[in-house]
Design a protein around this motif. Sequence first.
Motif, PDB file in Angstrom:
ATOM      1  N   ASN A 130       0.752  -1.099   0.042  1.00  0.00           N
ATOM      2  CA  ASN A 130      -0.019  -0.072  -0.073  1.00  0.00           C
ATOM      3  C   ASN A 130       0.939   1.164  -0.021  1.00  0.00           C
ATOM      4  N   LEU A 131       1.923   1.236  -0.766  1.00  0.00           N
ATOM      5  CA  LEU A 131       2.861   2.577  -0.927  1.00  0.00           C
ATOM      6  C   LEU A 131       1.916   3.598  -1.493  1.00  0.00           C
ATOM      7  N   GLY A 132       2.313   4.795  -1.125  1.00  0.00           N
ATOM      8  CA  GLY A 132       1.877   6.081  -1.671  1.00  0.00           C
ATOM      9  C   GLY A 132       2.781   7.085  -1.998  1.00  0.00           C
ATOM     10  N   ILE A 142       7.701   9.610  -0.899  1.00  0.00           N
ATOM     11  CA  ILE A 142       6.987   8.420  -0.964  1.00  0.00           C
ATOM     12  C   ILE A 142       6.563   7.928   0.413  1.00  0.00           C
ATOM     13  N   ILE A 143       5.231   7.492   0.606  1.00  0.00           N
ATOM     14  CA  ILE A 143       4.508   7.226   1.634  1.00  0.00           C
ATOM     15  C   ILE A 143       4.824   5.575   1.829  1.00  0.00           C
ATOM     16  N   ILE A 144       5.264   5.450   3.071  1.00  0.00           N
ATOM     17  CA  ILE A 144       5.466   3.788   3.343  1.00  0.00           C
ATOM     18  C   ILE A 144       4.547   3.516   4.507  1.00  0.00           C
ATOM     19  N   PRO A 145       3.476   3.151   4.542  1.00  0.00           N
ATOM     20  CA  PRO A 145       2.709   2.754   5.875  1.00  0.00           C
ATOM     21  C   PRO A 145       3.321   1.511   6.606  1.00  0.00           C
ATOM     22  N   THR A 153       1.829   1.422  10.221  1.00  0.00           N
ATOM     23  CA  THR A 153       0.746   0.858  11.022  1.00  0.00           C
ATOM     24  C   THR A 153      -0.393   1.819  10.573  1.00  0.00           C
ATOM     25  N   ALA A 154      -1.460   1.694  10.927  1.00  0.00           N
ATOM     26  CA  ALA A 154      -2.640   2.879  10.659  1.00  0.00           C
ATOM     27  C   ALA A 154      -2.339   3.788  11.404  1.00  0.00           C
ATOM     28  N   GLY A 155      -1.269   3.949  12.402  1.00  0.00           N
ATOM     29  CA  GLY A 155      -1.034   5.135  13.276  1.00  0.00           C
ATOM     30  C   GLY A 155       0.359   5.697  13.032  1.00  0.00           C
ATOM     31  N   SER A 156       1.316   4.970  11.897  1.00  0.00           N
ATOM     32  CA  SER A 156       2.620   5.620  11.752  1.00  0.00           C
ATOM     33  C   SER A 156       2.911   4.980  10.520  1.00  0.00           C
ATOM     34  N   TYR A 157       3.879   6.182   9.605  1.00  0.00           N
ATOM     35  CA  TYR A 157       4.257   5.905   8.448  1.00  0.00           C
ATOM     36  C   TYR A 157       5.813   6.498   8.295  1.00  0.00           C
ATOM     37  N   THR A 158       6.373   5.882   7.221  1.00  0.00           N
ATOM     38  CA  THR A 158       7.753   6.789   6.716  1.00  0.00           C
ATOM     39  C   THR A 158       7.607   7.522   5.544  1.00  0.00           C
ATOM     40  N   ALA A 159       7.907   8.815   5.565  1.00  0.00           N
ATOM     41  CA  ALA A 159       7.754   9.432   4.318  1.00  0.00           C
ATOM     42  C   ALA A 159       9.155   9.699   3.995  1.00  0.00           C
ATOM     43  N   ARG A 160       9.378   9.224   2.715  1.00  0.00           N
ATOM     44  CA  ARG A 160      10.821   9.173   2.136  1.00  0.00           C
ATOM     45  C   ARG A 160      10.924  10.298   0.792  1.00  0.00           C
ATOM     46  N   ASN A 161      11.801  11.120   0.864  1.00  0.00           N
ATOM     47  CA  ASN A 161      12.052  12.216  -0.057  1.00  0.00           C
ATOM     48  C   ASN A 161      12.806  11.816  -1.363  1.00  0.00           C
ATOM     49  N   ILE A 162      11.790  11.848  -2.513  1.00  0.00           N
ATOM     50  CA  ILE A 162      12.620  11.337  -3.798  1.00  0.00           C
ATOM     51  C   ILE A 162      13.516  12.318  -4.508  1.00  0.00           C
ATOM     52  N   ASP A 163      13.517  13.701  -3.789  1.00  0.00           N
ATOM     53  CA  ASP A 163      14.369  14.750  -4.566  1.00  0.00           C
ATOM     54  C   ASP A 163      15.832  14.618  -3.593  1.00  0.00           C
ATOM     55  N   ASP A 186       6.896   2.663  14.798  1.00  0.00           N
ATOM     56  CA  ASP A 186       6.336   1.243  14.873  1.00  0.00           C
ATOM     57  C   ASP A 186       7.341   0.275  13.880  1.00  0.00           C
ATOM     58  N   LEU A 187       7.197  -1.021  13.985  1.00  0.00           N
ATOM     59  CA  LEU A 187       7.617  -1.966  13.015  1.00  0.00           C
ATOM     60  C   LEU A 187       6.917  -1.893  11.872  1.00  0.00           C
ATOM     61  N   PHE A 188       7.813  -1.990  10.606  1.00  0.00           N
ATOM     62  CA  PHE A 188       7.119  -2.300   9.359  1.00  0.00           C
ATOM     63  C   PHE A 188       6.698  -3.830   9.066  1.00  0.00           C
ATOM     64  N   ASN A 189       5.564  -4.187   8.504  1.00  0.00           N
ATOM     65  CA  ASN A 189       5.165  -5.216   8.102  1.00  0.00           C
ATOM     66  C   ASN A 189       5.121  -6.278   9.270  1.00  0.00           C
ATOM     67  N   LEU A 190       4.886  -6.065  10.634  1.00  0.00           N
ATOM     68  CA  LEU A 190       4.936  -6.769  11.596  1.00  0.00           C
ATOM     69  C   LEU A 190       3.952  -7.969  11.566  1.00  0.00           C
TER      70      LEU A 190
END
Length: 675
Positions: A124-126, A145-148, A150-160, A179-183
């Motif tokens: 569910n990347l965004g 790039i948005i990498i979920p 959990t429902a309450g946390s995500y990582t936002a990765r700069n593409i520039d 939170d951990l990713f893909n727990l």
Amino acid sequence: MYKCPVCGSGQGKNGTGALHIYPDSNRVFCYAGGCFSEKGQDTLGALRIIWKCGETEALERAGYKIDKEEPAHQEHKENTKHQEAPADYTLFYRKWNQELRECPEALEYLHGRGITDDSIERFNLGYCAAWKHSTSPNSTPTRRIIIPRTAGSYTARNIDKPRNEWEEARIKQVQGKQDLFNLEALDGAATPIVCEGELDAISLYQAGAGAVVAMGTTSNKQKIIDEAKKHPEAVFILALDNDGDPWEKNKGRGAQVDLAERMKAEGLEVISIDPAKIYGEAKDGNEAFTKDPERLGKVIAYLEDQAQEVKNARDEERQEELRKRTGEGMLDNFLLAVTDTEARTFEPIPTGIKNIDRALEGGFIRGTLVTLGAPPAMGKTALAQWIFENIAKGGQDVLYINLEMSREQLLARSISRLAFKYWEKDFSALDILRGYAWTEEQRKIITSAAEVYKRDIAPHFIYNPDGVKNNIDSILKAMEAETARLKAQGRPAPLFCIDYLQMVNTGDGDEVKGLKEMIYDLKDFARRESTVVMVIIANNRASNKSGTVDMESGRDTSAIEYSGDIMLGLAYTAIEDKRTYTYTYEGKNGETKERKAPYDLDAIRRLKKEAYEEGRELPAVCNEISLKVLKSRYTEAERRANLIFDGKHSTFKQIDARYKDVPWTTYQGKETFED
């Protein structure tokens, strides 16, 4: 040279100025008024002085922002101070996922890093074209790039490409909790992989991994440990980043070493090899996948196979342990134990004293607690020494702890017994201890007896090891140390004698409770180490008064009665047989009369006292002792061995079995024998 914006110096007619900025060090100096201190200030410090503000405001006025990592996105920031529940970004994930599909540049960025469209949908990347952290609403927006997680946390990765170090440090920013990713991948996973970054986890998944969880940051080590403990059946493969050194706990390689040690300490199964062997020259899973996905896939398959082998072996062990606890398994183990011709687990250990071994049907059995009780001065220690020195002579190791006598006193008694047995020399223990006064004959016999002890008994016997104190912890520590020493040599645990129980300090105000706990500790030790622990006990007042012994004779606590596997007791045979003696008394008319009375402890003590005072030998009835089997989990109780106590030489003689049921007068002066 410039005009100083603080003091205004630098406008003189010569135009030399007062302010200077050194580009190499980024230090600012005012040579006129020292406005930036004697050593100057860096550029950020100078701006704080010029603008009269704090560091955060200076950065913001310079166009930079500091994120405080607080939850809630700027688009739904309203009322965050009043929210009790954590933010839920589910709706934004859907929106950003749609925006990613419609943005060629964002898709190109992910494809360039090896991330497939299937993975984009799976995780569910965004994409957000103008992202700002919720704590920096006035910062310059960036494409992320948005990498979920959990429902309450995500990582936002700069593409520039970052323009400076400040932006470089903020390429990845977390919104919400760490939170951990893909727990959820841990659920049901047999050999899950643990890595650092989210894109690394996705890359490992694409390379063929069955289950991957990303920590996000090495500071999440405790979180992954807590989650792993919920899945004790899994074997975890660690594949953190290939950076740092093994001793740097906050860098990939060092963090992996630290994490592996901590997980193993929690009882978890872990496969951990150097990340360089996993990723080659690449720094992480994503880079390794983009460089050589085939190689990474082979490494993952190898690691998962290794982890599966470990899991299969452990599962087999657990199944075997589980089977052992079933009725069928218990019976199989029982038959194996009792028929093992090498271990001979339940083979009796002979005491070397025929009558006692006959009463015990062969001797002591390993895994048992034996108690020996008697009234005072009946030879409890002498009998225990005789028994255990015989056992040592037979090749079994023994540790004997006596809390009343020194090692020298105990050895003197042993030498006295041997001198009397082999040379029929009448040396008391006190004679042995006074070596400075030995005659030549005494020296010859006593040293010869010592050589016999050294040859036959000493190799397997220890009296009062150094450092033992009269508390149960010290005693158990000595027992454990001697057991470990012998097992290191491939020998079984030694047999133990504690002489005697009531001398042990409980360290508790409640003496009865302390005795009970000691009995349980010693019984547990005997079972756990498959050995024999004999505890000598003092009988209670009722038993001492009557002169008889039974299962309730153990002083102060029923724990002795219930916990002992074998309970032995010493009693005067005359009292046990209810024999009578005749005494005279003066009647009413002054005539002398006779009366019969049963022997009791008072009568025997009176006979002893009179003999000592008159210089006569003790009456035979005072030396005739019965060792009774009061309780046995292996044989019938109430058996007994008849003995004659020789207090001077700290030993006993056995009475021939054919005389055991005949009154004392019949076999007085008849045959006695030792082993």
